[in-house]
Design an enzyme around this catalytic site. Structure first.
Site, PDB file in Angstrom:
ATOM      1  N   GLU A 115       2.223  10.301   7.400  1.00  0.00           N
ATOM      2  CA  GLU A 115       1.021   9.478   7.156  1.00  0.00           C
ATOM      3  C   GLU A 115      -0.254  10.277   7.459  1.00  0.00           C
ATOM      4  OE1 GLU A 115       1.262   5.643   9.111  1.00  0.00           O
ATOM      5  OE2 GLU A 115       3.418   5.493   8.773  1.00  0.00           O
ATOM      6  N   ASN A 174      10.095   6.694  12.871  1.00  0.00           N
ATOM      7  CA  ASN A 174       8.733   7.128  12.536  1.00  0.00           C
ATOM      8  C   ASN A 174       7.779   6.651  13.628  1.00  0.00           C
ATOM      9  OD1 ASN A 174       6.978   8.199  10.406  1.00  0.00           O
ATOM     10  ND2 ASN A 174       6.241   6.107  10.108  1.00  0.00           N
ATOM     11  N   HIS A 219      -1.772  10.643  12.170  1.00  0.00           N
ATOM     12  CA  HIS A 219      -3.120  10.082  11.993  1.00  0.00           C
ATOM     13  C   HIS A 219      -4.024  10.804  12.993  1.00  0.00           C
ATOM     14  CE1 HIS A 219      -1.981   6.995   9.199  1.00  0.00           C
ATOM     15  NE2 HIS A 219      -0.991   6.609   9.991  1.00  0.00           N
ATOM     16  N   GLU A 274       7.393   3.023  14.888  1.00  0.00           N
ATOM     17  CA  GLU A 274       6.599   2.904  16.111  1.00  0.00           C
ATOM     18  C   GLU A 274       7.340   2.212  17.266  1.00  0.00           C
ATOM     19  OE1 GLU A 274       2.925   1.157  14.753  1.00  0.00           O
ATOM     20  OE2 GLU A 274       2.578   2.789  13.343  1.00  0.00           O
ATOM     21  N   ASP A 312      -3.683  11.837   7.919  1.00  0.00           N
ATOM     22  CA  ASP A 312      -5.119  11.799   7.612  1.00  0.00           C
ATOM     23  C   ASP A 312      -5.869  12.304   8.845  1.00  0.00           C
ATOM     24  OD1 ASP A 312      -4.924   9.473   9.206  1.00  0.00           O
ATOM     25  OD2 ASP A 312      -5.318   8.104   7.536  1.00  0.00           O
TER      26      ASP A 312
HETATM   27  O1  9MR Z   1      -2.226   1.435   5.442  1.00  0.00           O
HETATM   28  C1  9MR Z   1      -1.798   0.218   6.022  1.00  0.00           C
HETATM   29  C2  9MR Z   1      -2.936  -0.782   5.950  1.00  0.00           C
HETATM   30  O2  9MR Z   1      -3.253  -1.091   4.622  1.00  0.00           O
HETATM   31  C3  9MR Z   1      -2.541  -2.025   6.703  1.00  0.00           C
HETATM   32  O3  9MR Z   1      -3.652  -2.894   6.747  1.00  0.00           O
HETATM   33  C4  9MR Z   1      -2.084  -1.663   8.089  1.00  0.00           C
HETATM   34  C5  9MR Z   1      -1.658  -2.892   8.846  1.00  0.00           C
HETATM   35  O4  9MR Z   1      -0.939  -2.594   9.976  1.00  0.00           O
HETATM   36  O5  9MR Z   1      -1.001  -0.752   8.012  1.00  0.00           O
HETATM   37  C6  9MR Z   1      -1.402   0.448   7.454  1.00  0.00           C
HETATM   38  O6  9MR Z   1      -0.377   1.392   7.529  1.00  0.00           O
HETATM   39  C7  9MR Z   1       0.069   1.749   8.831  1.00  0.00           C
HETATM   40  C8  9MR Z   1       1.514   2.138   8.706  1.00  0.00           C
HETATM   41  O7  9MR Z   1       2.241   1.090   8.136  1.00  0.00           O
HETATM   42  C9  9MR Z   1       2.103   2.514  10.040  1.00  0.00           C
HETATM   43  N1  9MR Z   1       1.320   3.532  10.691  1.00  0.00           N
HETATM   44  C10 9MR Z   1      -0.109   3.258  10.793  1.00  0.00           C
HETATM   45  C11 9MR Z   1      -0.669   2.947   9.421  1.00  0.00           C
HETATM   46  C12 9MR Z   1      -2.186   2.764   9.490  1.00  0.00           C
HETATM   47  O8  9MR Z   1      -2.497   1.636  10.239  1.00  0.00           O
END
Ligand code: 9MR
Length: 509
Positions: free
Chosen positions: A269, A204, A240, A163, A271
């Site tokens: 990722e 990413n 997402h 990001e 969904d």
């Molecule tokens: O799935 C992850 C969640 O359990 C955490 O609480 C969260 C915290 O930032 O991160 C989520 O994963 C993220 C990923 O690392 C980067 N892209 C967005 C994802 C969803 O927030």
């Protein structure tokens, strides 16, 4: 970054699709037998791609969850346990316990692992932000080096930087950007490459799936990195998505322009969330979006695979981050596949209409161990069948085999249906022997059905079975091929299912 003449990486050269397919199967550990054709991973591997899921350590003790994670997916990504706050919570103190649990799970299930993530502004321990700027580069390089070195051989691809962009395509502020400007990205990539020259290195981000300002910024960045000879293998598009925001604009064309630079592309990722409550229209739109993502990836040769950001609503990050939204995943909170699952499988070539008898990829066996003694004189498997497809399956076409060893004693058996939610009178059962005895399997309990149908999405419900030798000598069940220890229902790939005599589920011994 300077703009010297672009030198395309050798990765741009075409690899024959069949070889890609073979490589993907080898990498993901998936040997595709006809009986495995129902899993998303095997269907994807036939296209030279993987199909994976994120997971997280607290979820792994959930036996039903981890059974499907281990059987349906060829690749996993740790949702949290390889992030900086988990791996280096205090400067110089590394903790790989949680990440190791993920790579161990993957090794046990023949899966590859995407490492997520090395350099990110979020889930960053406070000590990094508190460092004087002059010390950030050394700390970052040390972190990347230690983590990548530790997972050398166990992690095949890394989200090296996660990001890096704001929505408008400007660079996001972070301790790394503040200390090094945009050079932090090349520095991190070089450190990762030095630590594991075999790992595929990715940048990413989210909202870069379609054409737009943010994906333009990523395109410009990776173009410059390639020009400068920085080690970079791919771009990860998180995906997402949300039903209410529409499908990304020109996703396939966007993926293709990155592929045309010689880079791999991965959906990392995926969904598709929605405003709750879910209804038929939103669920159908969701299935369409999942299908369109799969179709875009299939259409782009260098799209290497798709990872869903966990496969079940039970463990989704969405509801806590977007209150009132959810139902984003392929499986519901009870771990049953949703229409999106069927849409993905169909898009991967699994087919939802195999003609007479139903959809051969759709039927799956689930098992729970209801026998507390593995050394007594009876074997008591409890089974259920689930139709995950879109067509009704005639149960009279279906047989199921539970594989076991007789150990010593009589070679004649008595078999019983003790209870079944569809009624034992419609359940047939017998013991037979394969022509060639296999390890853990010199006999099988074969279950059949006198009649009845399994509608799309329906399950038979529990069928409690039991068998004994006629001399009532004891078994040692612990080495039986189909024996498992889970006490709640989970997909069982070592119980095989046949439709019209053809294998449609499970792996034969
Ligand atoms: O799935 C992850 C969640 O359990 C955490 O609480 C969260 C915290 O930032 O991160 C989520 O994963 C993220 C990923 O690392 C980067 N892209 C967005 C994802 C969803 O927030």
């Amino acid at each position: 970054m300077s703009s010297v003449k672009r030198c395309r990486s050798s990765r741009a050269r075409g690899i024959p699709a069949l070889l890609v397919g073979a490589l993907a199967l080898a990498l993901t550990g998936g040997s595709a037998t006809a009986a495995q054709q129902g899993t998303l991973h095997v269907l994807a591997a036939a296209h030279g791609k993987y199909f994976g899921s994120a997971t997280d350590n607290p979820e792994l003790p959930d036996a039903a969850y981890s059974a499907t994670l281990g059987s349906e997916f060829g690749q996993i990504t740790p949702g949290n346990s390889m992030k900086w706050d988990a791996t280096e919570p205090a400067q110089g103190r590394f903790d790989f316990a949680k990440g190791d649990a993920i790579t161990d799970f993957a090794a046990q299930h023949g899966q590859t692992v995407r490492g997520h993530t090395l350099v990110w502004h979020s889930q960053l321990p406070n000590w990094v932000g508190a460092l004087p700027s002059a010390q950030v580069e050394a700390a970052m390089t040390h972190h990347v080096t230690e983590v990548v070195t530790h997972y050398r051989g166990a992690v095949t691809a890394w989200d090296v930087v996660n990001e890096p962009f704001n929505e408008d395509g400007t660079f996001r502020t972070s301790p790394f950007h503040t200390a090094m400007g945009t050079d932090y990205i090349a520095t991190a990539l070089r450190a990762a490459h030095a630590a594991d020259p075999d790992a595929k290195l990715y940048l990413n981000d989210y909202n870069i799936e379609g054409l737009g300002a943010k994906s333009d910024a990523m395109y410009e960045l990776v173009s410059e990195l390639l020009d400068e000879g920085v080690p970079l293998d791919g771009v990860g598009m998180q995906a997402h998505l949300a039903v209410q925001y529409g499908f990304p604009y020109q996703m396939q064309a966007n993926m293709q322009r990155f592929a045309d630079l010689g880079l791999d592309v991965a959906i990392t990722e995926l969904d598709v969330r929605m405003q709750l409550p879910a209804d038929a229209a939103k669920t159908a739109t969701q299935a369409t979006y999942y299908r369109q993502v799969v179709e875009a990836c299939l259409a782009v040769e260098h799209c290497v695979g798709i990872t869903v950001w966990d496969y079940t609503d039970k463990y989704s990050w969405v509801p806590s981050t977007f209150p009132g939204q959810g139902a984003a995943n392929l499986y519901d909170e009870n771990l049953l596949p949703k229409p999106a699952y069927s849409a993905v499988r169909t898009a991967l070539g699994g087919g939802d209409d195999a003609g007479e008898g139903g959809d051969p990829g759709a039927l799956r066996a689930q098992y729970r161990n209801s026998d507390s003694s593995a050394g007594d004189n009876q074997i008591k498997p409890s089974l259920q069948l689930v139709n995950t497809g879109g067509t009704t399956i005639s149960l009279s076409d279906v047989t199921v085999r539970y594989w076991f060893t007789s150990d010593d004693g009589a070679s004649t058996y008595s078999t019983w249906c003790d209870w079944s939610s569809i009624g034992c009178s419609d359940v047939t059962h017998r013991v037979a022997a394969p022509s060639t005895p296999k390890a853990g399997a010199d006999h099988y309990l074969e279950v059949g059905f006198g009649g009845g149908n399994l509608a799309p999405g329906a399950a038979t419900g529990e069928i409690q079975l039991r068998l004994n030798k006629t001399d009532w000598s004891a078994f040692d069940e612990s080495d039986d091929y189909s024996h498992g220890s889970g006490t709640s229902y989970a997909d069982a790939s070592k119980i095989t299912v046949y439709l019209g005599g053809e294998p449609v589920w499970g792996i034969e011994p």
